[in-house]
Design a protein around this motif. Structure first.
Motif, mmCIF file in Angstrom:
data_model
loop_
_atom_site.group_PDB
_atom_site.id
_atom_site.type_symbol
_atom_site.label_atom_id
_atom_site.label_comp_id
_atom_site.label_asym_id
_atom_site.label_seq_id
_atom_site.Cartn_x
_atom_site.Cartn_y
_atom_site.Cartn_z
ATOM 1 N N TYR A 53 -0.318 6.410 -7.084
ATOM 2 C CA TYR A 53 -1.499 7.173 -7.539
ATOM 3 C C TYR A 53 -1.119 8.636 -7.739
ATOM 4 O O TYR A 53 -1.471 9.255 -8.737
ATOM 5 N N THR A 90 -8.088 -5.104 -1.604
ATOM 6 C CA THR A 90 -9.115 -5.651 -0.709
ATOM 7 C C THR A 90 -9.297 -7.143 -0.966
ATOM 8 O O THR A 90 -9.511 -7.899 -0.014
ATOM 9 N N THR A 91 -9.189 -7.561 -2.231
ATOM 10 C CA THR A 91 -9.302 -8.993 -2.511
ATOM 11 C C THR A 91 -8.204 -9.761 -1.782
ATOM 12 O O THR A 91 -8.449 -10.806 -1.164
ATOM 13 N N ILE A 125 -0.092 3.692 -3.029
ATOM 14 C CA ILE A 125 -0.649 5.021 -2.758
ATOM 15 C C ILE A 125 0.302 6.101 -3.277
ATOM 16 O O ILE A 125 -0.134 7.126 -3.816
ATOM 17 N N GLU A 152 0.819 -1.209 0.000
ATOM 18 C CA GLU A 152 0.000 0.000 0.000
ATOM 19 C C GLU A 152 0.860 1.268 0.000
ATOM 20 O O GLU A 152 0.495 2.257 -0.631
ATOM 21 N N LEU A 203 -6.598 -8.761 0.896
ATOM 22 C CA LEU A 203 -6.829 -8.692 2.345
ATOM 23 C C LEU A 203 -7.871 -9.717 2.778
ATOM 24 O O LEU A 203 -7.712 -10.382 3.799
ATOM 25 N N THR A 230 -7.075 7.625 -11.836
ATOM 26 C CA THR A 230 -8.371 7.172 -11.335
ATOM 27 C C THR A 230 -8.545 5.676 -11.567
ATOM 28 O O THR A 230 -8.960 4.932 -10.674
ATOM 29 N N LYS A 231 -8.195 5.241 -12.778
ATOM 30 C CA LYS A 231 -8.347 3.810 -13.082
ATOM 31 C C LYS A 231 -7.448 2.977 -12.183
ATOM 32 O O LYS A 231 -7.860 1.944 -11.640
ATOM 33 N N LEU A 288 -6.245 3.781 -9.270
ATOM 34 C CA LEU A 288 -6.718 3.877 -7.885
ATOM 35 C C LEU A 288 -7.815 2.858 -7.616
ATOM 36 O O LEU A 288 -7.757 2.091 -6.651
ATOM 37 N N VAL A 289 -8.823 2.825 -8.484
ATOM 38 C CA VAL A 289 -9.975 1.955 -8.232
ATOM 39 C C VAL A 289 -9.563 0.482 -8.351
ATOM 40 O O VAL A 289 -9.856 -0.331 -7.469
ATOM 41 N N GLY A 305 -7.230 -0.623 -5.639
ATOM 42 C CA GLY A 305 -7.981 -0.752 -4.394
ATOM 43 C C GLY A 305 -8.730 -2.070 -4.335
ATOM 44 O O GLY A 305 -8.713 -2.772 -3.319
ATOM 45 N N VAL A 306 -9.392 -2.424 -5.455
ATOM 46 C CA VAL A 306 -10.114 -3.703 -5.493
ATOM 47 C C VAL A 306 -9.146 -4.869 -5.296
ATOM 48 O O VAL A 306 -9.417 -5.809 -4.544
#
Lengths: 484, 105
Positions: free
Chosen positions: A138, A166-167, A135, A131, A169, A155-156, A158-159, A162-163
């Motif tokens: 970005y 989280t997957t 980060i 991360e 995690l 933006t692309k 970042l999203v 992020g997905v």
């Protein structure tokens, strides 16, 4: 906590302290040249401390990190990539942002994150490093003040990033629930039948998340857009450091947790690898934008590299896998940085977009012979032509694959490379064509530090291709003397 | 071990998985970038819940520590993300993610 532990993470500490110093320097005196020079010095000092950190012994600190020859080799590579990025960003940023100083802090944090990933032996350090790296990226992607493409790319990224995080995690939480440990080495088998489902679902989600970060097929859709939209020096940084860090962590995880002993996980990774090699190379054929070509080429290369990962399970000998991974990534770093260095050099005074259309490269051999020679060596190396670094790297991969009897993957490697030669040679061919009429891109002078940087990278690609012994001995020495 | 967690582990994981899928659907379906970020946040919290439940199963603090990590990561990510959103609204005059889709092969 012993004294040796502090010494073994000295490069990381220097980078962190340097970051604070840079923050203070910028607070008192805003100067692009000063920020760039201090960043350069911080990175060099951190790199110089790597032998010192290895001499301090490889110790697993708090079960969180493991500082060994393997991890520190990658830390060195990331520092090298950061130094190159700093050197080629200087003039490039000057044209595009009114305050450039913070960009260098972002390079330092991103490198620190990558270096943490290289030594991580625990889920907490892995996700923390990942991360810190993402980060920072970005913000680096959308650093130029004008133009819409960098923002779209950020933006692309970042999203999707992020997905992916989280997957990963969620997968980690499932593995933890099933095995009761967050450390790679203590990741035992699941405790009971019910836990077994959690365990393998978790491993699957973790690998999907990592595949997203590595832009493997079928999770590759973001790559061309991010490569195209990001400023060229940052694209080079993403292509090398971000992918290298994930690979370094992935191989360590695979070796320590023995996840590949599960046949369906190994089969899934094989399918992803074959898909990436073929699809990446085929889609690159359709592109006329050199950054997008290199994006698809990177998808294919990451697919090739999965062979090194699968050798772990096939041979039950992590040494070969480690050596292959280290040699291949070292080569990949040099050639990718050389290619993006040339693109950045030509884009310094380009207005809104970088000099990225293939047509812009017509006649480059006559207008900028040095840059054209470097780009040629980088591209030929990416194609794996003999007498370049890329050939040695691919040869290593092939030898490892033969030992592991991974025949399907080797066929995909051969077919993928054969397709690849077409679009790599098209770049070289374009540079020999007669110059386009407007020639606006050529007119500008290229600053000395950029020429020297890309020149050294291009020379290294050829030099290690002709005489790879020093690199191979370094890699073997690091694995042998400092263990893993 | 049961004194630490009187709710069965599966129930918590079903809830976490439902939250995760809700967030993922939001990321895929929503067009406004603010809602996409909120959906990402829901996914992050689903991971946090799963970690807390897993930690409770082993009666270890690790799960809760990971949850605090996730909170910090989410905060850092949102700080950068909101900066990007500000710039998006300025340069594209819209918060619709489809308006920021100009790059094609």
């Amino acid at each position: 906590m012993s004294h040796a532990w502090v010494n073994s993470v000295m490069p990381h500490l220097v980078l962190t302290a340097g970051l604070m110093v840079l923050l203070l320097v910028v607070a008192f005196r805003r100067s692009h040249a000063l920020a760039m020079t201090s960043t350069f010095l911080i990175l060099v000092v951190a790199g110089a401390l790597i032998p010192h950190s290895l001499a301090a012994g490889s110790e697993e600190a708090f079960g969180l990190i493991r500082v060994d020859g393997y991890g520190q080799f990658f830390s060195g590579l990331f520092l090298l990539a950061a130094i190159v990025t700093v050197l080629i960003s200087f003039r490039y940023l000057d044209q595009r942002a009114s305050s450039c100083e913070e960009f260098y802090m972002l390079i330092l944090t991103a490198t620190l994150g990558a270096m943490v990933m290289a030594v991580a032996s625990h889920f907490a350090t892995l996700i923390l490093g990942l991360e810190i790296l993402s980060i920072s990226l970005y913000a680096m992607i959308c650093y130029p003040q004008e133009g819409r493409l960098p923002l779209e790319a950020a933006t692309k990224y970042l999203v999707l990033s992020g997905v992916a995080s989280t997957t990963m995690l969620f997968g980690m939480a499932l593995i933890y629930a099933a095995s009761g440990s967050l450390s790679f080495s203590a990741l035992g088998q699941p405790v009971d039948n019910q836990s077994e489902n959690y365990y393998w679902l978790g491993q699957g989600m973790l690998i999907v998340g990592l595949a997203f970060k590595l832009s493997l097929v079928p999770f590759h859709m973001w790559t061309p857009d991010v490569y195209q939209g990001a400023p060229a020096p940052v694209t080079g940084f993403i292509a090398t450091v971000s992918k290298g860090a994930v690979f370094a962590a992935l191989l360590r995880y695979a070796v320590m947790s023995d996840v590949l002993s599960n046949a369906s996980i190994a089969l899934g990774i094989s399918i992803i690898a074959v898909g990436s090699m073929i699809v990446g190379n085929l889609l690159a054929l359709l592109e006329k934008n050199i950054k997008r070509i290199l994006a698809f080429s990177s998808i294919a290369h990451v697919g090739y590299l999965l062979i090194a990962l699968l050798v772990v399970a096939a041979l039950d000998d992590p040494e070969i896998a480690r050596e292959t991974m280290m040699v291949y990534l070292a080569g990949y770093f040099l050639m990718t940085l050389a290619a993006f260095g040339v693109i950045s050099a030509l884009s310094i005074s380009a207005s809104d977009q970088d000099t990225e259309q293939l047509a812009d490269y017509r006649g480059l051999f006559w207008s900028h012979p040095v840059l054209a020679a470097v780009l040629t060596s980088a591209v030929l190396s990416l194609a794996g032509i003999p007498l370049t670094m890329g050939f040695i790297a691919k040869f290593y991969l092939f030898a490892a694959g033969v030992q592991g009897a991974l025949w399907v993957l080797l066929w995909a490697l051969v077919i993928g490379s054969a397709i690849g030669i077409y679009y790599y040679l098209r770049i070289v061919f374009t540079m020999t064509q007669s110059e386009s009429t407007d020639g606006s891109v050529r007119a500008n002078a290229i600053p000395v530090e950029t020429i020297v940087t890309v020149g050294v990278l291009g020379a290294a690609v050829i030099l290690f291709g002709v005489y790879p012994t020093p690199l191979i001995e370094l890699v073997r020495g690091l694995i042998g003397a400092f263990g893993a | 071990m049961n004194f630490a967690l009187s709710i069965p582990l599966e129930h918590v994981f079903v809830l976490a998985a439902a939250l995760f899928c809700t967030g993922l659907t939001g990321v895929l379906v929503r067009r406004n970038v603010m809602f996409v970020l909120m959906s990402l946040e829901v996914m992050m919290n689903a991971c946090g819940l799963a970690f807390v439940a897993a930690g409770a199963r082993w009666a270890q603090a690790d799960g809760q520590i990971m949850f605090m990590f996730i909170l910090a990561l989410a905060a850092a990510e949102v700080a950068v993300a909101l900066g990007i959103v500000l710039q998006l609204s300025r340069r594209f005059d819209s918060l619709d993610v489809d308006s920021a889709d100009e790059m094609h092969s």
